[in-house]
Write a protein that holds these residues in place. Structure first.
Motif, PDB file in Angstrom:
ATOM      1  N   THR A  15      15.904 -18.217 -22.837  1.00  0.00           N
ATOM      2  CA  THR A  15      16.874 -17.803 -23.854  1.00  0.00           C
ATOM      3  C   THR A  15      16.377 -18.174 -25.243  1.00  0.00           C
ATOM      4  O   THR A  15      16.473 -17.390 -26.186  1.00  0.00           O
ATOM      5  CB  THR A  15      18.244 -18.443 -23.592  1.00  0.00           C
ATOM      6  N   THR A  16      15.819 -19.365 -25.370  1.00  0.00           N
ATOM      7  CA  THR A  16      15.284 -19.804 -26.657  1.00  0.00           C
ATOM      8  C   THR A  16      14.101 -18.936 -27.087  1.00  0.00           C
ATOM      9  O   THR A  16      14.007 -18.533 -28.248  1.00  0.00           O
ATOM     10  CB  THR A  16      14.861 -21.280 -26.580  1.00  0.00           C
ATOM     11  N   PHE A  19      15.120 -15.531 -28.406  1.00  0.00           N
ATOM     12  CA  PHE A  19      16.032 -15.600 -29.550  1.00  0.00           C
ATOM     13  C   PHE A  19      15.829 -14.474 -30.559  1.00  0.00           C
ATOM     14  O   PHE A  19      16.810 -13.856 -30.997  1.00  0.00           O
ATOM     15  CB  PHE A  19      15.900 -16.971 -30.228  1.00  0.00           C
ATOM     16  N   THR A  73      22.514 -23.016 -23.820  1.00  0.00           N
ATOM     17  CA  THR A  73      21.701 -22.659 -24.986  1.00  0.00           C
ATOM     18  C   THR A  73      22.522 -21.859 -25.993  1.00  0.00           C
ATOM     19  O   THR A  73      22.445 -22.105 -27.202  1.00  0.00           O
ATOM     20  CB  THR A  73      20.457 -21.866 -24.555  1.00  0.00           C
ATOM     21  N   TRP A  77      23.500 -22.944 -29.735  1.00  0.00           N
ATOM     22  CA  TRP A  77      23.189 -22.046 -30.848  1.00  0.00           C
ATOM     23  C   TRP A  77      24.430 -21.838 -31.709  1.00  0.00           C
ATOM     24  O   TRP A  77      24.367 -21.872 -32.935  1.00  0.00           O
ATOM     25  CB  TRP A  77      22.665 -20.721 -30.304  1.00  0.00           C
TER      26      TRP A  77
END
Length: 85
Positions: A15-16, A19, A73, A77
């Motif tokens: 997921t990071t 981004f 995540t 965020w």
């Protein structure tokens, strides 16, 4: 590490790394709502294992762990986005 923890880290890392692909398409509030929805299956799985005699299997742990990693995540965020903006 267990199956859930391993895939939780994998989900968070992916997921990071992705981004830049989803940042412009998801608002911070939308990220929070999606994050809460994605952590719910792991919460249900853990709670039902704790209070009943049900035991999860590795396939279910992998799925809930991956969703949990994405959800955490997204919630982080949202928190960072809220604090900095």
């Amino acid at each position: 590490l267990c199956a859930r923890c391993t895939t939780m880290y994998l989900g968070g890392i992916l997921t990071t790394l992705s981004f830049p692909l989803w940042n412009a398409k998801v608002t911070a509030a939308g990220g929070l709502m999606i994050g809460v929805l994605l952590i719910t299956p792991a919460g249900i799985d853990g709670t039902t294992q704790m209070f009943t005699k049900r035991e999860s299997n590795n396939k279910f742990r992998v799925a809930t762990g991956f969703l949990l990693g994405i959800g955490i995540t997204l919630i982080c965020w949202w928190g960072i986005n809220t604090l900095l903006i």
